[in-house]
Design a protein around this motif. Structure first.
Motif, PDB file in Angstrom:
ATOM      1  N   ARG A   1      55.096  40.481  34.120  1.00 67.39           N
ATOM      2  CA  ARG A   1      55.601  39.449  35.027  1.00 67.39           C
ATOM      3  C   ARG A   1      56.033  38.176  34.301  1.00 67.39           C
ATOM      4  N   THR A   2      55.864  38.112  33.000  1.00 66.12           N
ATOM      5  CA  THR A   2      56.165  36.877  32.281  1.00 66.12           C
ATOM      6  C   THR A   2      57.664  36.638  32.201  1.00 66.12           C
ATOM      7  N   GLY A   3      58.024  35.367  32.245  1.00 63.46           N
ATOM      8  CA  GLY A   3      59.424  35.001  32.149  1.00 63.46           C
ATOM      9  C   GLY A   3      60.022  35.259  30.782  1.00 63.46           C
ATOM     10  N   ASP A   4      59.216  35.147  29.715  1.00 62.89           N
ATOM     11  CA  ASP A   4      59.734  35.394  28.366  1.00 62.89           C
ATOM     12  C   ASP A   4      60.195  36.838  28.208  1.00 62.89           C
ATOM     13  N   LEU A   5      59.445  37.776  28.787  1.00 61.53           N
ATOM     14  CA  LEU A   5      59.846  39.178  28.710  1.00 61.53           C
ATOM     15  C   LEU A   5      61.138  39.410  29.489  1.00 61.53           C
TER      16      LEU A   5
ATOM     17  N   ARG B   1      63.417  37.177  30.027  1.00 56.80           N
ATOM     18  CA  ARG B   1      64.482  36.520  29.270  1.00 56.80           C
ATOM     19  C   ARG B   1      65.001  37.443  28.164  1.00 56.80           C
ATOM     20  N   GLU B   2      64.096  38.156  27.498  1.00 56.21           N
ATOM     21  CA  GLU B   2      64.532  39.094  26.468  1.00 56.21           C
ATOM     22  C   GLU B   2      65.444  40.164  27.062  1.00 56.21           C
ATOM     23  N   MET B   3      65.122  40.622  28.266  1.00 58.12           N
ATOM     24  CA  MET B   3      65.974  41.608  28.915  1.00 58.12           C
ATOM     25  C   MET B   3      67.331  41.011  29.276  1.00 58.12           C
ATOM     26  N   VAL B   4      67.330  39.770  29.797  1.00 55.34           N
ATOM     27  CA  VAL B   4      68.579  39.105  30.173  1.00 55.34           C
ATOM     28  C   VAL B   4      69.495  38.962  28.962  1.00 55.34           C
ATOM     29  N   LEU B   5      68.923  38.563  27.826  1.00 55.55           N
ATOM     30  CA  LEU B   5      69.728  38.399  26.616  1.00 55.55           C
ATOM     31  C   LEU B   5      70.226  39.750  26.102  1.00 55.55           C
ATOM     32  N   ALA B   6      69.396  40.774  26.186  1.00 55.98           N
ATOM     33  CA  ALA B   6      69.796  42.079  25.675  1.00 55.98           C
ATOM     34  C   ALA B   6      70.904  42.695  26.522  1.00 55.98           C
ATOM     35  N   GLU B   7      70.835  42.513  27.843  1.00 50.83           N
ATOM     36  CA  GLU B   7      71.818  43.128  28.736  1.00 50.83           C
ATOM     37  C   GLU B   7      72.944  42.181  29.120  1.00 50.83           C
TER      38      GLU B   7
ATOM     39  N   LYS C   1      68.337  30.285  34.964  1.00 50.35           N
ATOM     40  CA  LYS C   1      68.547  30.546  36.384  1.00 50.35           C
ATOM     41  C   LYS C   1      68.601  32.037  36.656  1.00 50.35           C
ATOM     42  N   VAL C   2      69.266  32.792  35.775  1.00 56.01           N
ATOM     43  CA  VAL C   2      69.316  34.248  35.941  1.00 56.01           C
ATOM     44  C   VAL C   2      67.917  34.839  35.805  1.00 56.01           C
ATOM     45  N   THR C   3      67.171  34.339  34.831  1.00 59.85           N
ATOM     46  CA  THR C   3      65.806  34.839  34.623  1.00 59.85           C
ATOM     47  C   THR C   3      64.941  34.616  35.856  1.00 59.85           C
ATOM     48  N   ASP C   4      65.020  33.420  36.428  1.00 62.19           N
ATOM     49  CA  ASP C   4      64.230  33.128  37.628  1.00 62.19           C
ATOM     50  C   ASP C   4      64.655  34.027  38.789  1.00 62.19           C
ATOM     51  N   GLY C   5      65.971  34.253  38.930  1.00 59.75           N
ATOM     52  CA  GLY C   5      66.436  35.107  40.006  1.00 59.75           C
ATOM     53  C   GLY C   5      65.971  36.545  39.857  1.00 59.75           C
ATOM     54  N   LEU C   6      66.031  37.069  38.639  1.00 64.55           N
ATOM     55  CA  LEU C   6      65.587  38.448  38.410  1.00 64.55           C
ATOM     56  C   LEU C   6      64.072  38.564  38.519  1.00 64.55           C
TER      57      LEU C   6
ATOM     58  N   GLU D   1      47.334  34.736  23.465  1.00 63.13           N
ATOM     59  CA  GLU D   1      48.754  34.596  23.201  1.00 63.13           C
ATOM     60  C   GLU D   1      49.588  35.096  24.380  1.00 63.13           C
ATOM     61  N   ARG D   2      49.155  36.174  25.024  1.00 59.75           N
ATOM     62  CA  ARG D   2      49.889  36.673  26.180  1.00 59.75           C
ATOM     63  C   ARG D   2      49.830  35.700  27.339  1.00 59.75           C
ATOM     64  N   LEU D   3      48.657  35.148  27.576  1.00 60.25           N
ATOM     65  CA  LEU D   3      48.522  34.187  28.675  1.00 60.25           C
ATOM     66  C   LEU D   3      49.366  32.945  28.429  1.00 60.25           C
ATOM     67  N   LEU D   4      49.463  32.529  27.161  1.00 64.08           N
ATOM     68  CA  LEU D   4      50.255  31.332  26.853  1.00 64.08           C
ATOM     69  C   LEU D   4      51.746  31.573  27.057  1.00 64.08           C
ATOM     70  N   MET D   5      52.171  32.818  27.141  1.00 63.11           N
ATOM     71  CA  MET D   5      53.582  33.096  27.406  1.00 63.11           C
ATOM     72  C   MET D   5      53.977  32.657  28.802  1.00 63.11           C
ATOM     73  N   ALA D   6      53.037  32.653  29.740  1.00 60.27           N
ATOM     74  CA  ALA D   6      53.354  32.298  31.123  1.00 60.27           C
ATOM     75  C   ALA D   6      52.558  31.100  31.621  1.00 60.27           C
ATOM     76  N   ASN D   7      51.640  30.541  30.786  1.00 62.45           N
ATOM     77  CA  ASN D   7      50.793  29.439  31.235  1.00 62.45           C
ATOM     78  C   ASN D   7      50.672  28.414  30.113  1.00 62.45           C
ATOM     79  N   THR D   8      50.134  27.266  30.474  1.00 64.36           N
ATOM     80  CA  THR D   8      49.867  26.211  29.506  1.00 64.36           C
ATOM     81  C   THR D   8      48.417  26.308  29.046  1.00 64.36           C
ATOM     82  N   GLU D   9      48.090  25.508  28.007  1.00 65.19           N
ATOM     83  CA  GLU D   9      46.716  25.544  27.490  1.00 65.19           C
ATOM     84  C   GLU D   9      45.718  24.933  28.459  1.00 65.19           C
ATOM     85  N   ASP D  10      46.222  24.192  29.460  1.00 65.78           N
ATOM     86  CA  ASP D  10      45.319  23.595  30.446  1.00 65.78           C
ATOM     87  C   ASP D  10      44.961  24.571  31.560  1.00 65.78           C
ATOM     88  N   ASN D  11      45.576  25.738  31.563  1.00 66.74           N
ATOM     89  CA  ASN D  11      45.266  26.724  32.595  1.00 66.74           C
ATOM     90  C   ASN D  11      43.814  27.184  32.456  1.00 66.74           C
TER      91      ASN D  11
END
Length: 789
Positions: free
Chosen positions: A103-107, A109-115, A213-218, A376-386
């Protein structure tokens, strides 16, 4: 007399006998009366729904399923012949953790850039745009995708084979095919011809959207969930308007997830290999140096062989040396491990396969690496204050402290072991010192060579083990159901949309009828009269389109004439021998004079002498309705004692038995005239000469004249007009009768119009069923195309 009154109430006071289905019947009657509006609105609702379905791009669902290795559920796919080596290098897996990674946005984003999902193509029509996979000209973004800072939609118009026109509502410019061009806040683009044949009559366009914006929509179109808690499977659902594109997007997303998963596992192995390579380079250099020294020593001393005793001593020394070398290597590894662990600000995975084979300590390392990767995985979608990140960080800190203590304990144990081996080595060394000096020097160099060689062999073995373990790494997830789109779109649901359109179309007239009733403050139905007043309803007079004021004649058989006859009959029962009738209402315009005039004619048709008195001294209207000239009347008679009755009584012209007393001149004090002694004498004299006396009085809601005249009246007919009288004004006759100011009061509903259910339970004849076509009366039928009237 009481018996007659009881019969009258039983016949007409319907408000005391409310049936259970009265409201339902009235509601059904209103629906049936307005059936055409329901039909039209239903057709309109279906038409809108059809148009919506016609021009709405359908959305499909693409499904895929992953099987994840979850240690808690026994789904391990990582077991291999290497045993605990693979376990030490990998972290324990959890299905819930993998769901969060997907569910992470970084993952995404990688798909958006690849496709290149930030570029969309459309077939532009007159009404809407239809997304397509490819267009005659494909867009190549030559600059960084993050250079797209705003969305831009451009229509492609081919001018010739080498030139295109790009346009939208704000701009229009020309570009060369296969030549770069720049768009502000978008970047450098190039259009190249696409393979295949395309319809030249179609219009194509493309849309460039910022990556975020595309990443958020997908992300909003992707659903990742664990549908069955008993198995370690993850269901992925992706919503898209292009099924093939959706399948490819989901396929690429899974591929990027697998690559990320393998990367996490290889981090540990790469860290171990890096440490071993560093140590191997150092040991190799030291070993080469020692071998060079041995070679030089042999040349300088011309040493060919050593004695048997020296060989034995050398072998004994080599054994101790090997043990010391292993101890030194392990101490060096512990020191490196301690350096890794002391970096508390930036937690890193630690090497695993070079650690002493201590099961408890290896378990700590495995758990530590698992927590570091989870952080490291949690930091992909959250901040250190989470709170989740802080919890994992706290566990890492506690585990680090335990590992540091364990390293210190192990190091002390190795130091003691090394110390004992050093003592044994000293004994051998003392014996070696007894051999000749040349041989002793060679033995020292040979012993140093064996130490370095043992270290080199140990590190080389560990490097091979780690490299084999890295090669054996596989993803902890497996695609068990590849992405496939549904054959039918899930949105819009054709049946549901059509049903919704039909329901909304039917609710519109419902809402209008309800709102009309809710906002209306005037009387519209008999029910409004019954709810607002407890007085009896003597009759109902229908609406008349005739211009003549007198609608009752000797030969008239119309519905409205029959209603006046019904009112006459009901009035005879209510008078109970009386003859004086007072007409009043809440305000002007409710039809007092009209009803009084026609009721007078109706009574005269019974061969009765009827007198109509125009006693609305403020605004008389009966004379004008009859078309007579104003003359001497009531006001003249009261103020002039010498005037006789015969001077003010005149023929009405409506019927030979109907006489009229006009209002006369408008006086400044009409209320005083109504209670004058001459008025009382006049009323007494008239009672002796006429069978019925009808007094047209002013509205009781505005002046008190009607209350003053009520002393001469046997009954009061209070006029209520449909669509004109306010509901609140029904309180006026109730209060007048309750306080004894006017008694008795009967209501007459005037200007009733057939509106389907409003007065359907009474009819125009108030229960007698007279219609417009009864008794030979010919009426005009309304044209069907004038139904709105």
């Amino acid at each position: 007399m009481n018996k007659n009154k009881s019969d009258w109430e039983d016949e007409f006071e319907f408000e005391d006998r409310k049936s259970d289905n009265k409201e339902l019947l009235r509601f059904i009657g209103r629906i049936l009366a307005n059936w055409y509006w329901f039909v039209l609105c239903a057709i309109a609702g279906l038409l809108v729904a059809f148009i919506y379905l016609r021009y709405t791009v359908p959305t499909y669902k693409v499904h895929a399923k992953l099987l994840v290795s979850d240690d808690k559920k026994g789904g391990g796919m990582m077991s291999s012949s290497l045993g605990d080596l693979s376990g030490l290098m990998g972290a324990k897996n959890s299905v819930d953790n993998e769901v969060e990674v997907l569910r992470t946005g970084d993952l995404m984003r990688e798909m958006v850039l690849a496709e290149q999902a930030y570029i969309s193509y459309f077939n532009t029509g007159k009404v809407h745009k239809i997304p397509i996979l490819r267009s005659p000209y494909m867009v190549n973004l030559l600059s960084d995708p993050d250079s797209i800072r705003k969305s831009i939609n451009l229509k492609i118009n081919q001018l010739d084979k080498q030139e295109l026109e790009l346009s939208n509502a704000d701009t229009s410019f020309r570009v060369k095919v296969s030549s770069p061009f720049n768009i502000r806040e978008v970047g450098t683009l190039m259009l190249t011809p696409a393979l295949g044949s395309y319809d030249v009559n179609e219009t194509y366009s493309f849309l460039l959207t910022p990556v975020r914006k595309v990443t958020d929509g997908l992300m909003g179109a992707l659903t990742v969930e664990v549908t069955n808690k008993l198995v370690s499977t993850i269901d992925l659902t992706f919503e898209t308007q292009l099924p093939k594109q959706g399948e490819q997007f989901l396929r690429t997303l899974i591929q990027k997830y697998v690559e990320l998963n393998l990367h996490d596992k290889n981090v540990i192995a790469d860290s171990t290999l890096s440490f071993i390579n560093t140590r191997l380079r150092s040991i190799t250099e030291e070993l080469a140096s020692v071998e060079d020294r041995i070679s030089g020593y042999k040349k300088s001393t011309q040493l060919a062989d050593i004695s048997q005793q020296s060989r034995i001593l050398l072998e004994s020394s080599a054994d101790y040396t090997k043990i010391l070398a292993e101890a030194e290597t392990q101490l060096a590894m512990l020191d490196a491990m301690s350096t890794y662990l002391k970096d508390s600000q930036n937690p890193r995975v630690v090497p695993s396969s070079v650690i002493p084979q201590d099961v408890a300590f290896n378990a700590l390392i495995s758990r530590y690496n698992e927590l570091v990767l989870q952080r490291e995985r949690l930091l992909m979608a959250n901040t250190e204050d989470n709170p989740l990140v802080q919890n994992v960080t706290f566990q890492i800190a506690n585990l680090r402290a335990d590992m540091i203590n364990n390293v210190a304990t192990t190091r002390r144990s190795l130091e003691l072991n090394k110390q004992s081996q050093v003592e044994l080595a000293k004994r051998v060394t003392s014996q070696i010192q007894q051999v000749p000096t040349i041989e002793r020097g060679y033995i020292d160099l040979a012993r140093l060579q064996q130490i370095k060689q043992a270290q080199y062999i140990f590190l080389q073995e560990k490097w091979e083990e780690t490299a084999i373990g890295r090669t054996a790494n596989v993803s902890n997830s497996k695609v068990i159901d590849s992405p496939k789109s549904e054959e039918l779109p899930f949105a819009p649901n054709r049946k549901l949309v059509l049903a919704f359109g039909l329901v909304v179309g039917l609710l519109v007239p419902f809402g209008i009828l309800y709102g009309k009733d809710l906002l209306n403050v005037r009387i519209q139905t008999i029910n409004d009269v019954q709810e607002g007043s407890h007085l009896s309803i003597l009759g109902a007079i229908a609406h008349s389109d005739e211009h003549d004021q007198i609608v009752v004649t000797k030969t008239s058989r119309s519905a409205i004439a029959e209603q006046f006859r019904a009112l006459r009959t009901n009035l005879e029962f209510s008078l109970q021998g009386g003859k004086t009738i007072l007409f009043s209402s809440s305000m002007s315009g409710e039809g007092k004079s009209y009803v009084a005039l026609n009721l007078a004619v109706s009574l005269a048709l019974l061969d009765k002498r009827v007198l109509l008195m125009e006693l609305d001294l403020r605004k008389p209207s009966v004379t004008a309705k009859l078309g007579l000239a104003a003359g001497k009347g009531f006001s003249h008679y009261v103020v002039r004692p010498d005037m006789r009755l015969e001077e003010i009584v005149m023929a009405s012209g409506a019927h030979e038995n109907v006489h009229l007393i006009q209002a006369g001149a408008i006086p400044p004090n009409p209320a005083e005239l109504l209670v004058h002694t001459r008025t009382e004498q006049l009323m007494s004299q008239l009672n002796d000469q006429y069978d019925y006396i009808l007094m047209d009085a002013p509205p009781v809601g505005m002046v008190t004249d009607a209350q003053l005249l009520s002393r001469y009246a046997d009954a009061c007919l209070y006029l209520v007009r449909q669509g004109f009288t306010y509901k609140e004004q029904l309180r006026i006759p109730n209060d007048l009768q309750a306080k004894g100011k006017i008694h008795p009061i009967h209501l007459v509903v005037n200007d009733v119009q057939a509106k389907g259910g409003y007065y359907s339970n009474y009819g125009y004849g108030y229960g007698y069923g007279y219609g417009y076509g009864d008794y030979g009366q010919v009426t005009k039928k309304k044209k069907w195309w004038k139904f709105w009237k």
